[in-house]
Design a protein around this motif. Structure first.
Motif, PDB file in Angstrom:
ATOM      1  N   CYS A  21       0.859  -1.186   0.000  1.00  0.00           N
ATOM      2  CA  CYS A  21       0.000   0.000   0.000  1.00  0.00           C
ATOM      3  C   CYS A  21       0.889   1.226   0.000  1.00  0.00           C
ATOM      4  N   SER A  23       2.024   5.246  -2.234  1.00  0.00           N
ATOM      5  CA  SER A  23       2.124   5.971  -3.491  1.00  0.00           C
ATOM      6  C   SER A  23       3.497   5.702  -4.089  1.00  0.00           C
ATOM      7  N   GLN A 240      -8.706   4.342   3.772  1.00  0.00           N
ATOM      8  CA  GLN A 240      -9.391   3.135   3.339  1.00  0.00           C
ATOM      9  C   GLN A 240     -10.572   2.815   4.252  1.00  0.00           C
ATOM     10  N   GLN A 243     -13.372   5.106   3.261  1.00  0.00           N
ATOM     11  CA  GLN A 243     -13.963   4.711   1.985  1.00  0.00           C
ATOM     12  C   GLN A 243     -14.834   3.467   2.132  1.00  0.00           C
ATOM     13  N   TYR A 313      -6.929  -5.336 -13.934  1.00  0.00           N
ATOM     14  CA  TYR A 313      -6.245  -4.314 -13.149  1.00  0.00           C
ATOM     15  C   TYR A 313      -5.273  -3.532 -14.027  1.00  0.00           C
ATOM     16  N   ASP A 316      -4.455   2.502 -13.185  1.00  0.00           N
ATOM     17  CA  ASP A 316      -5.350   3.249 -12.295  1.00  0.00           C
ATOM     18  C   ASP A 316      -5.950   2.346 -11.229  1.00  0.00           C
ATOM     19  N   ALA A 317      -6.377   1.151 -11.630  1.00  0.00           N
ATOM     20  CA  ALA A 317      -6.990   0.230 -10.675  1.00  0.00           C
ATOM     21  C   ALA A 317      -5.990  -0.201  -9.607  1.00  0.00           C
ATOM     22  N   GLU A 319      -3.430   1.504  -8.514  1.00  0.00           N
ATOM     23  CA  GLU A 319      -3.182   2.614  -7.595  1.00  0.00           C
ATOM     24  C   GLU A 319      -4.380   2.865  -6.686  1.00  0.00           C
ATOM     25  N   GLN A 320      -5.582   2.742  -7.234  1.00  0.00           N
ATOM     26  CA  GLN A 320      -6.776   2.969  -6.428  1.00  0.00           C
ATOM     27  C   GLN A 320      -6.923   1.920  -5.338  1.00  0.00           C
ATOM     28  N   GLN A 321      -6.562   0.672  -5.641  1.00  0.00           N
ATOM     29  CA  GLN A 321      -6.773  -0.401  -4.686  1.00  0.00           C
ATOM     30  C   GLN A 321      -5.604  -0.608  -3.729  1.00  0.00           C
ATOM     31  N   GLY A 323      -2.884   1.965  -3.499  1.00  0.00           N
ATOM     32  CA  GLY A 323      -2.234   3.210  -3.131  1.00  0.00           C
ATOM     33  C   GLY A 323      -0.843   3.340  -3.712  1.00  0.00           C
ATOM     34  N   THR A 325       1.808   3.171  -7.144  1.00  0.00           N
ATOM     35  CA  THR A 325       1.851   3.239  -8.598  1.00  0.00           C
ATOM     36  C   THR A 325       2.108   1.834  -9.133  1.00  0.00           C
TER      37      THR A 325
END
Length: 356
Positions: A21, A23, A240, A243, A313, A316-317, A319-321, A323, A325
């Protein structure tokens, strides 16, 4: 127990036991000797394994394959319904001659033997045929979930609109040729045996790797945690939680209760412990990879990315799931694979074999 429960909440994706998890971050710009005191990770003890595939295992897998290839056959008006058939029915239930809430429905599918209705309802349709109307005099159980119906006598009038039967194919050359790359039952059976052996061997090897990785972690002490990663993970996990609460339409406090956490203080403690464990894992992966010159190829990187894309996946998916890259996620995941392989290649395999 609570830490295990919350683990699923704190990270949306886990691969081979490593939760990732965050960025875009890399441990390559740290001197990890300042952060870790790494103990032994080469020559760690792990038990050998012994893989056994029985005839019963093979028979069970073949039967599962046959069941998966079953087709539905519509029953005509001359074929009696049997246990396991699926019927489409209209029914009306009456107590003391009067209908009651929830006691009637139209065009409802029901698999005989599923236990979806009270005792006697499903079995009462066995032997009857499509187009018939059946009267069932039954009784609600004394412990029925609806208080007003407990122990009550009830009459159901059931119209059988249609019926289907699942037809399981036989194991023969026709099935083998249609559902495999083989021509004979013998070849097919041997392929199933090998498939099961390979699956069990893979599981056994993965268990060895997990044991070795846990030992390497236990032998490693963290001198200090990098603030960048640790703080990011803590914040990400908290986001998380928010969300997830929003997704289910509940408050953050209610979400904590769902995970058996009493309050924010307890969540913060679990969150910090979980985040520290992730940081420790990732630092140790990078440390061993650097120390032992472990790396992956562009081809391996491309293959893993394509594997993710095949599962739906994209960048974008991911990173969204998670966190992270896509670049960072793939990097740490591939290095983790290399480290696990290295630990096993350099392990001391000793002791009584475990049976898979």
């Amino acid at each position: 127990m609570k830490k295990r429960i919350i683990a699923g909440l704190l990270c949306g994706m886990m691969v081979l036991g490593l939760a990732s998890c965050g960025s875009s971050m890399s441990y390559e710009d740290y001197d990890l000797k300042d952060y870790l005191k790494v103990g032994e990770y080469k020559g760690l003890a792990v038990a050998p394994y012994s893989v056994t595939v029985t005839d019963e295992d093979v028979d069970a897998q073949i039967q599962s394959n046959l069941d998966a290839a079953a087709t539905d056959k519509k029953l005509d008006k001359n074929t009696a319904i049997e246990d396991g058939d699926t019927v489409n029915i209209n029914y009306t239930g009456k107590i003391d001659g009067k209908t009651f809430d929830g006691g009637s429905a139209e065009k409802q599918d029901l698999t005989i033997g599923s236990g979806s209705f009270i005792d006697g309802f499903e079995s009462g349709l066995i032997g009857h045929k499509k187009g018939e109307t059946v009267t069932l005099d039954l009784k609600f159980p004394d412990d029925y979930s609806e208080d007003s119906l407990k122990g009550k006598a009830v009459t159901f009038t059931v119209k059988i609109n249609s019926a289907t039967r699942s037809v399981v194919p036989e194991l023969n050359e026709a099935f083998v040729k249609k559902h495999s790359d083989y021509d004979t039952v013998e070849e097919y059976t041997k392929s199933i045996q090998k498939e099961l052996y390979d699956q069990k061997e893979t599981e056994a090897v993965n268990n060895q790797k997990t044991t070795l990785w846990s030992a390497a972690l236990d032998n490693t002490e963290v001198k200090k945690y990098p603030d960048r990663e640790l703080n990011h993970y803590i914040e990400f996990n908290s986001d998380q939680l928010d969300q997830t609460a929003k997704q289910y339409g509940v408050s953050r406090e209610d979400m904590l209760k769902q995970y058996d956490l009493d309050d924010e203080d307890e969540f913060n403690a679990v969150n910090e412990d979980s985040s520290k464990l992730r940081v420790k894992q990732e630092m140790l992966i990078q440390y061993i990879a650097d120390k032992e010159n472990l790396s992956y190829t562009d081809k391996e990187k491309e293959a893993l990315i394509k594997s993710f894309e095949a599962q739906g996946y994209d960048a974008d998916a991911i990173e969204q799931q998670t966190g992270r890259t896509l670049e960072d996620y793939v990097h740490i995941e591939l290095l983790y694979e290399k480290v696990l392989d290295f630990l096993l290649d350099n392990a001391n395999i000793t002791g009584a074999p475990t049976t898979e």
